[in-house]
Enzyme design. Structure first.
Site, PDB file in Angstrom:
ATOM      1  CE  LYS A  72      -3.772   2.290   2.425  1.00 42.50           C
ATOM      2  NZ  LYS A  72      -4.756   2.169   3.511  1.00 42.50           N
ATOM      3  NE  ARG A 147      -3.027  -2.621   9.002  1.00 42.88           N
ATOM      4  CZ  ARG A 147      -1.817  -2.083   8.998  1.00 42.88           C
ATOM      5  NH1 ARG A 147      -0.757  -2.851   9.135  1.00 42.88           N
ATOM      6  NH2 ARG A 147      -1.656  -0.792   8.846  1.00 42.88           N
ATOM      7  CG  HIS A 170      -2.988   3.871  11.456  1.00 40.87           C
ATOM      8  ND1 HIS A 170      -3.627   3.204  12.475  1.00 40.87           N
ATOM      9  CD2 HIS A 170      -3.229   3.132  10.336  1.00 40.87           C
ATOM     10  CE1 HIS A 170      -4.216   2.135  12.005  1.00 40.87           C
ATOM     11  NE2 HIS A 170      -3.989   2.061  10.711  1.00 40.87           N
ATOM     12  CE1 TYR A 179      -7.303  -0.698  10.244  1.00 42.93           C
ATOM     13  CE2 TYR A 179      -5.915  -1.469  12.045  1.00 42.93           C
ATOM     14  CZ  TYR A 179      -6.407  -1.615  10.763  1.00 42.93           C
ATOM     15  OH  TYR A 179      -6.008  -2.676  10.002  1.00 42.93           O
TER      16      TYR A 179
END
Length: 196
Positions: A72, A147, A170, A179
């Site tokens: 990512k 995760r 993050h 999250y």
């Protein structure tokens, strides 16, 4: 679309781990790596056996550190592999007779030109869902739960949220708290303690 949750209790982690181990050594190792390393499913499924090996030779030796590039973000990540996890990975590689060039999470299906390929995200999700159903976990669970479980349990063990933020890559501590489900837990706690 349901937002998946972390496995909040260690009992739930143990129950689903046992169910995954009974289901498939491959799926068990995937679960353990996801929860112990906090990596995205796309990063885990991209691993090859050679990515976890230390040196060459007949004897399967697992590296003490995992090095990968996050799909990512493109960032290079290096994480320690705990001894128990290394033993699980080595046992799985030996049992399945995997070769260094094989995907670590090898699918039974082959690609169009006969190449060996990893399991799909759907296969990983399906296996996790089946194990959760088997042990009676009712929260919405998916591959991202691995995760989230990593971050949630680090937080509950007292690791500073900014450190968890860095591990999960993050943008802010608030994003990390939301999250991993801490914000939800705190808000639920306020409602539950209200006595009017």
């Amino acid at each position: 679309m349901n937002i998946v949750q972390p496995l909040r209790s260690k009992t739930a982690v143990q129950r689903i781990s046992r169910a995954m181990r009974d289901r498939s050594p491959r799926d068990y190792v995937l679960l353990r790596m996801g929860m112990c390393l906090g990596r995205r499913i796309s990063d885990l499924l991209a691993l090859r056996v050679s990515d976890v090996l230390a040196g060459a030779g007949k004897r399967v030796q697992i590296a003490k550190r995992l090095r990968l590039v996050e799909r990512k973000t493109g960032k290079r990540i290096e994480l320690p592999l705990k001894e128990a996890l290394r033993a699980d990975i080595a046992r799985y590689i030996r049992e399945k007779g995997l070769e260094p060039d094989d995907p670590l999470f090898l699918s039974r299906k082959r690609g169009d030109s006969g190449e060996r390929r990893p399991i799909s995200r759907w296969t990983a999700w399906h296996s996790l869902r089946k194990a959760a159903e088997k042990v009676g976990i009712e929260d919405p669970i998916g591959t991202h739960s691995m995760r989230k479980t990593f971050g949630y349990h680090l937080y509950k063990e007292g690791v500073d949220i900014t450190r968890i933020q860095a591990l999960l890559n993050h943008s802010s501590p608030e994003v990390t708290l939301r999250y991993i489900g801490i914000t939800r837990d705190e808000l639920d706690g306020y409602v539950e303690t209200l006595d009017i």
